[in-house]
Design a protein around this motif. Structure first.
Motif, short mmCIF file in Angstrom:
data_model
loop_
_atom_site.label_atom_id
_atom_site.label_comp_id
_atom_site.label_asym_id
_atom_site.label_seq_id
_atom_site.Cartn_x
_atom_site.Cartn_y
_atom_site.Cartn_z
N VAL A 1 2.91 -7.03 -3.41
CA VAL A 1 4.51 -7.90 -2.80
C VAL A 1 5.49 -6.85 -2.91
O VAL A 1 5.27 -6.82 -4.24
N GLU A 2 6.37 -6.54 -1.94
CA GLU A 2 7.53 -5.84 -3.12
C GLU A 2 8.79 -6.41 -2.48
O GLU A 2 9.15 -7.25 -1.33
N LEU A 3 9.71 -7.27 -3.07
CA LEU A 3 10.39 -8.04 -2.90
C LEU A 3 12.24 -6.70 -2.21
O LEU A 3 12.31 -6.06 -2.64
N LEU A 4 12.05 -6.97 -0.95
CA LEU A 4 13.63 -5.82 0.18
C LEU A 4 14.41 -7.00 -0.86
O LEU A 4 15.70 -5.86 -0.51
N THR A 5 15.39 -7.71 -1.10
CA THR A 5 16.36 -7.99 -1.61
C THR A 5 15.46 -9.78 -2.12
O THR A 5 15.11 -10.38 -2.11
N ASP A 6 16.61 -9.37 -3.47
CA ASP A 6 16.54 -11.11 -4.65
C ASP A 6 17.66 -12.31 -4.53
O ASP A 6 17.63 -13.12 -5.40
N THR A 7 18.19 -11.89 -3.44
CA THR A 7 19.11 -13.18 -2.65
C THR A 7 19.57 -12.68 -1.08
O THR A 7 20.33 -12.49 -1.07
N PRO A 8 18.34 -13.46 -0.51
CA PRO A 8 17.84 -13.41 0.81
C PRO A 8 19.46 -14.30 1.05
O PRO A 8 20.28 -15.41 0.65
N ASP A 9 20.07 -14.39 2.52
CA ASP A 9 20.67 -14.70 3.41
C ASP A 9 20.34 -16.45 3.05
O ASP A 9 18.75 -16.55 3.06
N ALA A 10 21.29 -17.54 3.69
CA ALA A 10 20.92 -18.53 3.56
C ALA A 10 20.33 -18.76 4.87
O ALA A 10 19.22 -19.19 4.81
N ALA A 11 20.11 -18.08 5.93
CA ALA A 11 19.39 -18.28 7.09
C ALA A 11 17.74 -17.66 6.67
O ALA A 11 16.31 -18.60 7.34
N VAL B 1 5.00 -11.74 3.77
CA VAL B 1 5.44 -11.16 4.68
C VAL B 1 5.95 -11.51 6.04
O VAL B 1 6.07 -11.86 6.37
N MET B 2 4.68 -12.23 6.19
CA MET B 2 3.85 -13.10 7.58
C MET B 2 5.28 -14.37 8.19
O MET B 2 6.22 -14.11 9.30
N LEU B 3 6.06 -14.69 6.80
CA LEU B 3 6.67 -15.64 6.94
C LEU B 3 7.94 -15.24 6.77
O LEU B 3 9.20 -16.03 7.12
N ALA B 4 8.61 -14.11 5.48
CA ALA B 4 10.02 -14.19 5.77
C ALA B 4 9.63 -12.34 5.86
O ALA B 4 10.02 -11.76 4.54
N PRO B 5 9.54 -11.44 6.91
CA PRO B 5 9.45 -10.37 6.89
C PRO B 5 10.95 -9.84 6.03
O PRO B 5 10.74 -8.19 6.09
N ASP B 6 11.70 -10.20 6.60
CA ASP B 6 13.38 -9.93 5.80
C ASP B 6 12.78 -9.43 4.27
O ASP B 6 13.94 -9.33 4.21
N VAL B 7 12.27 -10.68 3.41
CA VAL B 7 12.97 -10.16 2.04
C VAL B 7 11.39 -9.75 1.40
O VAL B 7 11.61 -9.64 0.75
N PHE B 8 10.11 -10.28 2.16
CA PHE B 8 9.34 -9.13 1.57
C PHE B 8 8.38 -8.25 2.12
O PHE B 8 8.10 -8.38 2.90
N ASP B 9 7.06 -7.21 1.38
CA ASP B 9 6.67 -6.02 1.73
C ASP B 9 5.53 -5.82 1.12
O ASP B 9 5.76 -7.01 0.00
N GLN B 10 5.01 -5.14 1.42
CA GLN B 10 4.02 -5.29 0.73
C GLN B 10 3.65 -3.61 0.70
O GLN B 10 3.24 -2.72 1.30
N ASP B 11 2.90 -3.44 -0.64
CA ASP B 11 2.84 -2.19 -0.71
C ASP B 11 1.81 -1.32 -0.22
O ASP B 11 0.73 -2.17 0.62
N ASP B 12 1.15 0.50 -0.22
CA ASP B 12 -0.32 0.08 -0.11
C ASP B 12 -1.65 -0.66 -0.41
O ASP B 12 -2.31 -0.21 0.46
N ASP B 13 -1.34 -1.05 -1.15
CA ASP B 13 -2.32 -1.56 -1.82
C ASP B 13 -1.82 -3.21 -1.50
O ASP B 13 -3.09 -4.30 -1.94
N GLY B 14 -1.43 -3.74 -0.75
CA GLY B 14 -0.80 -4.48 -0.54
C GLY B 14 -0.65 -5.94 -1.25
O GLY B 14 0.20 -6.52 -1.49
#
Length: 64
Positions: A32-42, A17-30
Protein backbone atom coordinates in the motif's frame (compact mmCIF):
# COMPACT_ATOMS: atom_id res chain seq x y z
CA UNK A 1 -9.80 12.41 9.12
CA UNK A 2 -6.12 11.52 9.12
CA UNK A 3 -4.99 8.25 7.54
CA UNK A 4 -1.78 6.38 8.21
CA UNK A 5 -0.62 3.04 6.86
CA UNK A 6 1.74 0.49 8.34
CA UNK A 7 3.53 -0.64 5.18
CA UNK A 8 5.49 -3.48 6.85
CA UNK A 9 2.15 -5.04 7.92
CA UNK A 10 0.61 -4.79 4.45
CA UNK A 11 -0.08 -8.15 2.77
CA UNK A 12 -0.77 -6.62 -0.66
CA UNK A 13 -4.40 -7.73 -0.91
CA UNK A 14 -5.37 -4.52 -2.75
CA UNK A 15 -8.75 -4.15 -1.04
CA UNK A 16 -8.00 -0.53 -0.14
CA UNK A 17 -7.08 0.39 -3.71
CA UNK A 18 -10.29 -1.12 -5.07
CA UNK A 19 -12.43 0.72 -2.50
CA UNK A 20 -10.64 4.08 -2.40
CA UNK A 21 -8.35 4.51 -5.43
CA UNK A 22 -8.07 8.26 -4.87
CA UNK A 23 -6.52 7.65 -1.45
CA UNK A 24 -4.55 4.39 -1.81
CA UNK A 25 -2.26 2.89 -4.43
CA UNK A 26 0.17 -0.02 -4.52
CA UNK A 27 3.86 -0.11 -5.33
CA UNK A 28 5.39 -2.66 -7.72
CA UNK A 29 5.37 -5.27 -4.94
CA UNK A 30 1.71 -4.62 -4.13
CA UNK A 31 2.41 -2.80 -0.87
CA UNK A 32 0.00 0.00 0.00
CA UNK A 33 1.00 3.58 -0.76
CA UNK A 34 -0.92 6.49 0.68
CA UNK A 35 -1.78 9.15 -1.89
CA UNK A 36 -3.18 11.57 0.70
CA UNK A 37 -3.25 11.37 4.48
CA UNK A 38 -6.18 13.81 4.73
CA UNK A 39 -8.80 12.69 2.22
CA UNK A 40 -11.78 14.84 1.29
CA UNK A 41 -15.01 14.15 3.16
CA UNK A 42 -16.41 12.57 0.00
CA UNK A 43 -13.91 9.71 0.44
CA UNK A 44 -14.34 9.12 4.18
CA UNK A 45 -16.83 6.26 3.88
CA UNK A 46 -14.62 4.42 1.37
CA UNK A 47 -11.54 4.94 3.54
CA UNK A 48 -13.38 3.65 6.63
CA UNK A 49 -14.47 0.58 4.69
CA UNK A 50 -10.90 0.07 3.46
CA UNK A 51 -9.62 0.09 7.02
CA UNK A 52 -12.37 -2.30 8.12
CA UNK A 53 -11.68 -4.89 5.41
CA UNK A 54 -7.86 -4.69 5.43
CA UNK A 55 -6.77 -8.26 6.26
CA UNK A 56 -3.56 -7.03 7.90
CA UNK A 57 -5.15 -4.13 9.81
CA UNK A 58 -2.50 -1.91 8.22
CA UNK A 59 -4.73 1.15 7.77
CA UNK A 60 -5.21 3.44 10.76
CA UNK A 61 -7.70 6.30 11.02
CA UNK A 62 -7.73 9.22 13.44
CA UNK A 63 -9.74 12.37 13.86
CA UNK A 64 -7.94 15.33 12.37
Amino acid sequence: MRVTVDQPKCVASGQCVMLAPDVFDQDDDGIVELLTDTPDAAHHDDVKESAAVCPAAAIHLADK
